[in-house]
Design an enzyme around this catalytic site. Sequence first.
Site, PDB file in Angstrom:
ATOM      1  N   ASP A  74       0.847  -1.196   0.000  1.00 47.02           N
ATOM      2  CA  ASP A  74       0.000   0.000   0.000  1.00 47.02           C
ATOM      3  C   ASP A  74       0.883   1.246   0.000  1.00 47.02           C
ATOM      4  OD1 ASP A  74      -2.052   1.859   0.360  1.00 47.02           O
ATOM      5  OD2 ASP A  74      -3.148   0.559   1.726  1.00 47.02           O
ATOM      6  N   ASP A  75       0.734   2.091  -1.022  1.00 49.23           N
ATOM      7  CA  ASP A  75       1.493   3.347  -1.125  1.00 49.23           C
ATOM      8  C   ASP A  75       3.001   3.115  -1.212  1.00 49.23           C
ATOM      9  OD1 ASP A  75      -1.020   4.382  -0.771  1.00 49.23           O
ATOM     10  OD2 ASP A  75      -0.592   5.453   1.083  1.00 49.23           O
ATOM     11  N   CYS A 112      -5.997   4.055  -3.752  1.00 52.31           N
ATOM     12  CA  CYS A 112      -6.224   2.694  -3.270  1.00 52.31           C
ATOM     13  C   CYS A 112      -7.403   1.963  -3.902  1.00 52.31           C
ATOM     14  CB  CYS A 112      -6.411   2.712  -1.756  1.00 52.31           C
ATOM     15  SG  CYS A 112      -5.038   3.430  -0.825  1.00 52.31           S
ATOM     16  N   HIS A 168     -11.150  -2.416   1.601  1.00 52.92           N
ATOM     17  CA  HIS A 168     -11.320  -1.077   1.021  1.00 52.92           C
ATOM     18  C   HIS A 168     -12.119  -1.073  -0.278  1.00 52.92           C
ATOM     19  CE1 HIS A 168      -9.358   3.169   0.536  1.00 52.92           C
ATOM     20  NE2 HIS A 168     -10.588   3.210   1.046  1.00 52.92           N
ATOM     21  N   ASN A 322      -0.391   1.882  -5.638  1.00 53.44           N
ATOM     22  CA  ASN A 322      -0.126   3.195  -6.241  1.00 53.44           C
ATOM     23  C   ASN A 322       1.259   3.640  -5.816  1.00 53.44           C
ATOM     24  OD1 ASN A 322      -2.629   3.842  -3.973  1.00 53.44           O
ATOM     25  ND2 ASN A 322      -0.599   4.690  -3.537  1.00 53.44           N
TER      26      ASN A 322
END
Length: 543
Positions: A74-75, A112, A168, A322
Amino acid sequence: MEAVIFFQYGRSLRRFLHNRRSWVLLFFASVLFVFLWFDIISTSNYSWHGVQLRFDAGGGLPSRKPNIVFILADDYGWNDIGYHGSFIQTPNLDSLASEGVTLENYYVQPICSPSRCQLMTGRYQIHYGMQHSVITSDRPHGLPLDEITLPQKLKENGYSTYIVGKWHLGFYRKEYMPLHRGFERFYGYLTGGEDYWTHRRPNLFAKDPNAFHGLDLRDQDKPVLDQNGTYSTNLFASKAIEIIRNHPQNKPMFLYLPFQAVHSPLEAPRQYIDMYKNVENTLVRTYAAMVTAMDEAVGNVTDALRKTGLWNDTVLIFSTDNGARRNAGSNWPLRGWKSTLWEGGVRGVGFVTSKLLKKAKRKSDALIHISDWFPTLLRISRASKNNTKSLDGFDVWDAISMGSPSPREEILHNIDPLQRRSKSSSSHLWTDDIFDTSTYAAIRSGNWKLLTGYQDLGGWKHRGTSGNHFEEPEDSHDKHLWLFNIRDDPHERTDLSEKYPDMVKVLLKKLASYNKTAVPPFWPSPDSRANPALHGDLFGPWL
């Protein structure tokens, strides 16, 4: 006459059976028949006594339904992994990548939920109203229920389906939750981010006094109350390992492991922070520690696959959702960061590792998008595409496994009509009869990339042990059209829109064509009934 023929046939058969040589011949014929029979059925998708028989329908396909392990960070930034030159220690990720195929021309979405939606459906977000922002915990929305998901198709094809980590994709009604979207087992959280230790949202550093507070950690559909103080990266890895150890080996497995790491807040166990004592900047030090903790967790999960004997029949995919955030992580030398359509927001770290790859230990420049995993994984698992909607993703297995050219030639990064503002009258109005260039959008076609609308102008962030250093672009804040040759200029430094107006027109026409297929963005108002205080201090369905 028929009786005479039958009598003569029977007498010949008796003579044959009383001859010793005949029995030997019959034995070898039987053995040959058995080998031929197994050769025939091994080319078909049959099971015998519950065991999946091996077959290869041609090309670079695995010889059986493989286990699929999809790890989503994530990120996670382009420059945050060792093999891209980072100082951050990622020995397990580097080793796995070196054994497989690194994806150097791989794209995700800039935030996300859209990335996860396209992974799950193989379809662009414009086709189900998800083109604006992420799914929030206080709005009644989610991945539409009429969208068919990857775990649903794999489950139909005999796979056990597990998710450990971040969902999510909506939860305002129970039908939107993982157990109703194709997963048999769910351990994790529903919202976009939370505290790594307490598993509460918002985290301990939240500044908004009006933000909803509550626990967000579930085992199946029940709250987990005994893990306060357990770091989520370690917790999710241990649960994944538990699943691997208990998985029946006569059945293929789809394990989706979307880590919380390395999303905000920046938190890490002291043992990892101490590994970066030479890093002066506290923020950079903590972020590096989070990455290394995730790397170790991935190593532990893959060790479990090896120890249980599942590894040789497993396809492991690692991807970010991302690019890195502006204040943490690094996408250097790419322009931009999370939430932007610059390369730093959408070009992602990714690799595939498997003993089933035909040509491994190499880099791939094949153009690949996160929506491609849906048809690709359906193909290698022999799952049917029946009842799926029109796909935007492509089957890229041959490009990954054998080095064949990618069937994908372009990527729609997004078209978001809700992110629009009036523009100055001075520039690029000659294009508006084709596509409204005040609309936030971007497309990659061949080597060309076009961006429209009022983008975050991005920039280039250099990261060192002393902190982050930004190089700002010289573009005007009123600028709303850019054209780049990404092959020649992957860092997006030289705008070519005025030099190549015909190419601008070509790409604007493509955007207009895609826009005709879009459904309106679905962006409902916040709903006070979502407050966890009304639901036992727990995030979950409220309608």
